[in-house]
Design a protein around this motif. Structure first.
Motif, PDB file in Angstrom:
ATOM      1  N   THR A 146       0.759  -1.269  -0.111  1.00 11.63           N
ATOM      2  CA  THR A 146       0.006  -0.043  -0.036  1.00 11.63           C
ATOM      3  C   THR A 146       0.815   1.287  -0.014  1.00 11.63           C
ATOM      4  O   THR A 146       1.852   1.131   0.750  1.00 11.63           O
ATOM      5  N   LEU A 147       0.537   2.131  -0.830  1.00 15.21           N
ATOM      6  CA  LEU A 147       1.338   3.327  -1.032  1.00 15.21           C
ATOM      7  C   LEU A 147       0.563   4.662  -0.575  1.00 15.21           C
ATOM      8  O   LEU A 147      -0.765   4.729  -1.262  1.00 15.21           O
ATOM      9  N   ALA A 148       0.896   5.523   0.013  1.00 15.00           N
ATOM     10  CA  ALA A 148       0.259   6.811   0.100  1.00 15.00           C
ATOM     11  C   ALA A 148      -0.021   7.610  -1.177  1.00 15.00           C
ATOM     12  O   ALA A 148       0.711   7.408  -2.047  1.00 15.00           O
ATOM     13  N   SER A 149      -1.030   8.677  -1.017  1.00 13.65           N
ATOM     14  CA  SER A 149      -0.930   9.345  -2.419  1.00 13.65           C
ATOM     15  C   SER A 149       0.212  10.204  -2.690  1.00 13.65           C
ATOM     16  O   SER A 149       0.826  10.521  -1.685  1.00 13.65           O
ATOM     17  N   HIS A 150       0.298  10.660  -3.744  1.00 13.88           N
ATOM     18  CA  HIS A 150       1.933  11.368  -4.261  1.00 13.88           C
ATOM     19  C   HIS A 150       2.881  10.475  -3.930  1.00 13.88           C
ATOM     20  O   HIS A 150       4.087  11.268  -3.750  1.00 13.88           O
ATOM     21  N   THR A 151       2.912   9.339  -4.022  1.00 15.23           N
ATOM     22  CA  THR A 151       4.165   8.492  -3.606  1.00 15.23           C
ATOM     23  C   THR A 151       4.477   7.780  -5.052  1.00 15.23           C
ATOM     24  O   THR A 151       3.605   7.280  -5.554  1.00 15.23           O
ATOM     25  N   PRO A 152       5.784   7.895  -5.314  1.00 16.63           N
ATOM     26  CA  PRO A 152       6.253   7.164  -6.620  1.00 16.63           C
ATOM     27  C   PRO A 152       6.207   5.636  -6.291  1.00 16.63           C
ATOM     28  O   PRO A 152       6.437   5.286  -5.443  1.00 16.63           O
ATOM     29  N   VAL A 153       5.797   5.274  -7.480  1.00 18.87           N
ATOM     30  CA  VAL A 153       5.580   3.694  -7.529  1.00 18.87           C
ATOM     31  C   VAL A 153       6.832   3.161  -8.262  1.00 18.87           C
ATOM     32  O   VAL A 153       7.337   2.223  -7.741  1.00 18.87           O
ATOM     33  N   TYR A 154       7.250   3.766  -9.211  1.00 20.53           N
ATOM     34  CA  TYR A 154       8.549   3.338  -9.835  1.00 20.53           C
ATOM     35  C   TYR A 154       9.015   4.427 -10.807  1.00 20.53           C
ATOM     36  O   TYR A 154       8.394   5.615 -10.844  1.00 20.53           O
ATOM     37  N   PHE A 155      10.486   4.470 -10.957  1.00 21.36           N
ATOM     38  CA  PHE A 155      10.953   5.453 -12.045  1.00 21.36           C
ATOM     39  C   PHE A 155      11.401   4.992 -13.115  1.00 21.36           C
ATOM     40  O   PHE A 155      11.765   3.688 -13.156  1.00 21.36           O
ATOM     41  N   ALA A 156      11.630   5.660 -14.116  1.00 19.38           N
ATOM     42  CA  ALA A 156      12.339   5.343 -15.422  1.00 19.38           C
ATOM     43  C   ALA A 156      13.507   4.989 -15.300  1.00 19.38           C
ATOM     44  O   ALA A 156      14.336   5.531 -14.559  1.00 19.38           O
ATOM     45  N   GLY A 157      13.902   3.831 -15.921  1.00 20.10           N
ATOM     46  CA  GLY A 157      15.357   3.252 -15.476  1.00 20.10           C
ATOM     47  C   GLY A 157      15.267   2.078 -14.292  1.00 20.10           C
ATOM     48  O   GLY A 157      16.396   1.232 -14.389  1.00 20.10           O
ATOM     49  N   ASP A 158      14.219   1.943 -13.690  1.00 24.18           N
ATOM     50  CA  ASP A 158      14.170   0.934 -12.938  1.00 24.18           C
ATOM     51  C   ASP A 158      13.826  -0.492 -13.568  1.00 24.18           C
ATOM     52  O   ASP A 158      13.527  -0.272 -14.806  1.00 24.18           O
ATOM     53  N   ARG A 159      14.547  -1.445 -13.033  1.00 24.22           N
ATOM     54  CA  ARG A 159      14.316  -2.844 -13.849  1.00 24.22           C
ATOM     55  C   ARG A 159      13.115  -3.313 -13.670  1.00 24.22           C
ATOM     56  O   ARG A 159      12.286  -3.278 -12.754  1.00 24.22           O
ATOM     57  N   ALA A 160      12.707  -3.932 -14.760  1.00 23.62           N
ATOM     58  CA  ALA A 160      11.077  -4.305 -15.010  1.00 23.62           C
ATOM     59  C   ALA A 160      11.266  -5.954 -14.936  1.00 23.62           C
ATOM     60  O   ALA A 160      11.489  -6.729 -15.494  1.00 23.62           O
ATOM     61  N   THR A 161      10.863  -6.190 -13.534  1.00 24.50           N
ATOM     62  CA  THR A 161      10.936  -7.586 -13.126  1.00 24.50           C
ATOM     63  C   THR A 161       9.731  -8.226 -12.689  1.00 24.50           C
ATOM     64  O   THR A 161       9.274  -9.283 -13.089  1.00 24.50           O
ATOM     65  N   ASP A 162       8.638  -7.168 -12.402  1.00 24.05           N
ATOM     66  CA  ASP A 162       7.417  -7.673 -11.869  1.00 24.05           C
ATOM     67  C   ASP A 162       6.357  -6.991 -12.668  1.00 24.05           C
ATOM     68  O   ASP A 162       6.521  -5.844 -13.135  1.00 24.05           O
ATOM     69  N   LEU A 163       5.325  -7.546 -12.848  1.00 18.52           N
ATOM     70  CA  LEU A 163       4.034  -7.130 -13.325  1.00 18.52           C
ATOM     71  C   LEU A 163       3.383  -6.533 -12.211  1.00 18.52           C
ATOM     72  O   LEU A 163       3.367  -6.991 -11.146  1.00 18.52           O
ATOM     73  N   VAL A 164       2.714  -5.334 -12.132  1.00 27.21           N
ATOM     74  CA  VAL A 164       2.243  -4.754 -11.243  1.00 27.21           C
ATOM     75  C   VAL A 164       0.658  -4.170 -11.515  1.00 27.21           C
ATOM     76  O   VAL A 164       0.532  -3.557 -12.454  1.00 27.21           O
ATOM     77  N   ARG A 165      -0.329  -4.738 -10.704  1.00 29.51           N
ATOM     78  CA  ARG A 165      -1.525  -4.486 -10.821  1.00 29.51           C
ATOM     79  C   ARG A 165      -2.128  -3.389  -9.836  1.00 29.51           C
ATOM     80  O   ARG A 165      -1.918  -3.557  -8.608  1.00 29.51           O
ATOM     81  N   VAL A 166      -2.928  -2.553 -10.086  1.00 28.01           N
ATOM     82  CA  VAL A 166      -3.659  -1.944  -9.139  1.00 28.01           C
ATOM     83  C   VAL A 166      -4.815  -2.343  -8.718  1.00 28.01           C
ATOM     84  O   VAL A 166      -5.712  -2.728  -9.155  1.00 28.01           O
ATOM     85  N   GLU A 167      -4.893  -2.504  -7.375  1.00 28.06           N
ATOM     86  CA  GLU A 167      -6.144  -3.304  -6.713  1.00 28.06           C
ATOM     87  C   GLU A 167      -7.045  -2.132  -6.240  1.00 28.06           C
ATOM     88  O   GLU A 167      -8.356  -2.572  -6.299  1.00 28.06           O
ATOM     89  N   ARG A 168      -6.555  -1.160  -5.750  1.00 29.18           N
ATOM     90  CA  ARG A 168      -7.388  -0.068  -5.144  1.00 29.18           C
ATOM     91  C   ARG A 168      -6.587   1.347  -5.524  1.00 29.18           C
ATOM     92  O   ARG A 168      -5.318   1.344  -5.323  1.00 29.18           O
TER      93      ARG A 168
END
Length: 188
Positions: free
Chosen positions: A8-30
């Motif tokens: 869970t992340l608070a509003s206005h929190t970065p999820v990831y940045f350009a240049g980060d490694r793509a190892t996982d698929l990320v689904r938004v639950e809420r």
């Protein structure tokens, strides 16, 4: 069974940045996440708003080429890309998500390339109402006017001017802190 990770992340929190490694698929639950690119001069182009049930990206390896930031508090589920691709249920889900994203991308390109400022903003409001599953005519906007401008390719001044005009003309009625009701044709 795929090993999923929840966070869970608070509003206005970065999820990831350009240049980060793509190892996982990320689904938004809420919640709602904006996906965007930054230009060298600091301008931002929002390419999508990702909502509950949707994948943030389709990069299975390598580096991510964009940024993602939570607009609201979000709950995210991550699954290793290689495991998700080999699971029939996840593979079908990924395919459905790709089709939906292509459709949204086509609508976004048309919005940016062929529509007037009023038409862009009106189309944006319809898209948001549809994507956030609000009743037709009712809109909850978790994004700021600047974020709306960055998605529609307009300036914040143009977005604010159109909102003000539509509210003055009672085409758009404020019903809450970030909620509105469409009462008339907006793009006219």
């Amino acid at each position: 069974m795929i090993q999923e990770t929840r966070r869970t992340l608070a509003s206005h929190t970065p999820v990831y940045f350009a240049g980060d490694r793509a190892t996982d698929l990320v689904r938004v639950e809420r919640g709602v996440v904006m996906v965007f690119n930054l230009f060298e001069d600091g301008r931002r182009q929002i390419v999508d708003f990702v909502t509950a049930g949707e994948l943030l990206h389709f990069q299975f390896d390598g580096e991510l080429d964009h940024y993602a930031e939570a607009i609201t508090e979000v709950e995210l589920v991550s699954a290793p890309s290689d495991a998700a691709l080999s699971d029939p249920v996840w593979a079908e889900y990924i395919f459905q998500q790709m089709r939906g994203r292509l459709d949204r991308d086509r609508r976004h390109v048309t919005l940016l390339a062929q529509k007037s400022a009023a038409e862009r903003l009106a189309e944006f409001l319809i898209i948001v109402s549809d994507r956030l599953s609000t009743p037709i005519g009712d809109i909850e906007l978790p994004m700021t006017r600047q974020e709306i401008a960055d998605y529609t390719g307009l300036t914040i001044e143009t977005v604010s001017r159109l909102f003000s005009r539509w509210m003055r003309e009672r085409r758009l009625v404020v019903t809450g802190k970030r909620t509105y009701r469409i009462e008339g044709a907006l793009a006219a």
